[in-house]
Design an enzyme around this catalytic site. Structure first.
Site, PDB file in Angstrom:
ATOM      1  N   HIS A 135       0.798  -1.266  -0.145  1.00 33.26           N
ATOM      2  CA  HIS A 135      -0.009   0.170   0.126  1.00 33.26           C
ATOM      3  C   HIS A 135       1.076   1.195   0.118  1.00 33.26           C
ATOM      4  O   HIS A 135       0.590   2.124  -0.778  1.00 33.26           O
ATOM      5  CB  HIS A 135      -0.906  -0.135   1.371  1.00 33.26           C
ATOM      6  CG  HIS A 135      -1.564   1.231   1.618  1.00 33.26           C
ATOM      7  ND1 HIS A 135      -2.552   1.804   0.958  1.00 33.26           N
ATOM      8  CD2 HIS A 135      -1.255   2.250   2.439  1.00 33.26           C
ATOM      9  CE1 HIS A 135      -3.025   2.974   1.117  1.00 33.26           C
ATOM     10  NE2 HIS A 135      -2.070   3.481   2.288  1.00 33.26           N
ATOM     11  N   GLU A 183      -5.712   9.415   0.217  1.00 31.72           N
ATOM     12  CA  GLU A 183      -6.022   7.976   0.107  1.00 31.72           C
ATOM     13  C   GLU A 183      -7.278   7.506  -0.802  1.00 31.72           C
ATOM     14  O   GLU A 183      -6.835   6.340  -1.582  1.00 31.72           O
ATOM     15  CB  GLU A 183      -6.865   7.553   1.568  1.00 31.72           C
ATOM     16  CG  GLU A 183      -5.723   7.611   2.674  1.00 31.72           C
ATOM     17  CD  GLU A 183      -4.448   6.531   2.519  1.00 31.72           C
ATOM     18  OE1 GLU A 183      -3.711   6.644   3.514  1.00 31.72           O
ATOM     19  OE2 GLU A 183      -4.347   5.811   1.515  1.00 31.72           O
ATOM     20  N   SER A 202      -4.003   1.037  -4.496  1.00 29.15           N
ATOM     21  CA  SER A 202      -3.337  -0.537  -3.953  1.00 29.15           C
ATOM     22  C   SER A 202      -4.667  -1.491  -3.799  1.00 29.15           C
ATOM     23  O   SER A 202      -4.287  -2.545  -3.109  1.00 29.15           O
ATOM     24  CB  SER A 202      -2.752  -0.086  -2.653  1.00 29.15           C
ATOM     25  OG  SER A 202      -3.566   0.383  -1.858  1.00 29.15           O
TER      26      SER A 202
HETATM   27  N1  HBI Z   1       0.461   5.859  10.138  1.00 28.92           N
HETATM   28  N2  HBI Z   1       2.281   4.426   9.137  1.00 28.92           N
HETATM   29  C1  HBI Z   1       1.183   5.200   8.871  1.00 28.92           C
HETATM   30  N3  HBI Z   1       0.605   5.388   7.766  1.00 28.92           N
HETATM   31  C2  HBI Z   1      -0.310   6.116   7.472  1.00 28.92           C
HETATM   32  O1  HBI Z   1      -1.037   6.287   6.514  1.00 28.92           O
HETATM   33  C3  HBI Z   1      -1.096   6.754   8.656  1.00 28.92           C
HETATM   34  C4  HBI Z   1      -0.582   6.391   9.938  1.00 28.92           C
HETATM   35  N4  HBI Z   1      -1.121   7.233  11.229  1.00 28.92           N
HETATM   36  C5  HBI Z   1      -2.396   7.906  10.937  1.00 28.92           C
HETATM   37  C6  HBI Z   1      -2.826   8.269   9.511  1.00 28.92           C
HETATM   38  N5  HBI Z   1      -2.143   7.576   8.562  1.00 28.92           N
HETATM   39  C7  HBI Z   1      -3.995   8.722   9.362  1.00 28.92           C
HETATM   40  O2  HBI Z   1      -4.944   8.943  10.364  1.00 28.92           O
HETATM   41  C8  HBI Z   1      -3.970  10.148   8.825  1.00 28.92           C
HETATM   42  O3  HBI Z   1      -5.158  10.518   8.484  1.00 28.92           O
HETATM   43  C9  HBI Z   1      -3.366  10.951   9.615  1.00 28.92           C
HETATM   44 FE    FE Z   2      -2.193   5.391   3.199  1.00 30.76          FE
END
Ligand code: HBI
Ligand code: FE
Length: 296
Positions: A135, A183, A202
């Site tokens: 992803h 996303e 993805s």
């Molecule tokens: N952590 N590793 C990782 N990847 C993400 O896409 C991710 C995250 N933590 C929080 C988050 N995305 C979402 O809550 C975003 O909206 C901030």
């Molecule tokens: Fe993501």
């Protein structure tokens, strides 16, 4: 032998119980990937590249090529970083998985993109609820080569750090913006609507659903409208928002969001499947078949 990701705890969130991992930055254990891991990458890579021809935005596919990504093997973060750092100053860092939001925002604000170091198991090939290596690398990383999108991601991170200081409401508003753009965003290009959102890029089923199903709404980008709109993580999206360009995204995040959060606090949230009078509607979804039925 597959090294196992180290889960730290399960956190109750408005999206249900999600595993939250240690926030440690880890080296990509490339030598420890099994033949099965590389095979999972190859299957997902070949299948998605085929589905995404004529569906993904130009930048997604061109940039995968620019990175030299192939189905032959899981890419090495060091190889990708040589290309990425030179192009837009971003760097990939290895992480165990989903990070607490403030940690995640802080990385983005400093042009560090967290990439989960492990890849899903073969039995999860069609769907996994958490961001895994496929992803992140196949979905998110290619667009970081686009200078405007790279700026947007940094601006988003900075906005996230600020929102975290303002409060939970602001954070919910801002997380919706990430959800419906980074996303699950669509972009209008001269050959029609195209995918740029990593959650779609993805996903086999949603790559087809988002453009070809009559079910979802497709609505013109309006930042405050997006920040009011609820979403679910366990079904295909009921509404997709369409940007005209990455510049439009970047321009939308220039103003200070503080007064916007104040306005949003006075307004009702919008259910994911609703259409508002003020919406620019590309098409009004019919609503059937919204549940993610595995992969169509
Ligand atoms: N952590 N590793 C990782 N990847 C993400 O896409 C991710 C995250 N933590 C929080 C988050 N995305 C979402 O809550 C975003 O909206 C901030
Ligand atoms: Fe993501």
């Amino acid at each position: 032998m597959n090294a196992e990701p180290r889960r730290v705890e399960h956190q109750q969130t408005d999206k249900g119980t999600v595993p939250v991992y240690t926030t440690a930055v880890v080296e990509q254990p490339w030598a420890s990937y099994s033949r099965e891991d590389h095979a999972t990458w190859a299957i997902l890579f070949k299948r998605q590249q085929e589905i995404l021809l004529q569906r993904a935005c130009r930048e997604c596919l061109d940039n995968q090529r620019e990175f030299g990504m192939t189905p032959e093997a899981i890419p090495k973060f060091d190889d990708l970083n040589r290309v990425l750092k030179k192009a837009t100053g971003w760097v990939l860092i290895g992480v165990e998985g989903l990070l607490p939001e403030l940690t995640f925002f802080d990385h983005l604000a400093n042009r560090r993109f967290p990439v989960t170091w492990w890849i899903r198991k073969p039995e999860q090939i069609d769907y996994i609820a958490e961001p895994d290596l496929f992803h992140d690398l196949f979905g998110h990383v290619p667009l970081l080569l686009n200078p405007v999108f790279a700026d947007y991601m940094e601006a988003y991170g900075k906005g996230g750090v600020k929102a975290h200081g303002i409060g939970a409401e602001a954070l919910v508003n801002l997380t919706r913006l990430y959800w419906y753009t980074v996303e699950f965003g669509l972009i209008k290009q001269n050959d029609g609507l195209r995918i740029y959102g990593s959650g779609i890029v993805s996903s086999k089923g949603e790559s087809i659903h988002c453009l070809e199903s009559p079910a979802p709404n497709r609505i013109g980008f309006d930042m405050q409208r997006i920040m009011r709109t609820r979403y679910r993580i366990d079904t295909y999206q009921k509404t997709y928002f369409v940007i005209d360009s990455f510049e439009q995204l970047m321009d939308a995040t220039r103003p200070d969001f503080t007064p916007i959060y104040v306005q949003l606090a006075q307004q009702e949230s919008v259910p994911a499947g609703n259409i508002l009078q003020s919406d620019i509607v590309y098409n009004r979804g019919t609503g059937e078949g919204w549940a993610a039925d595995g992969d169509v």
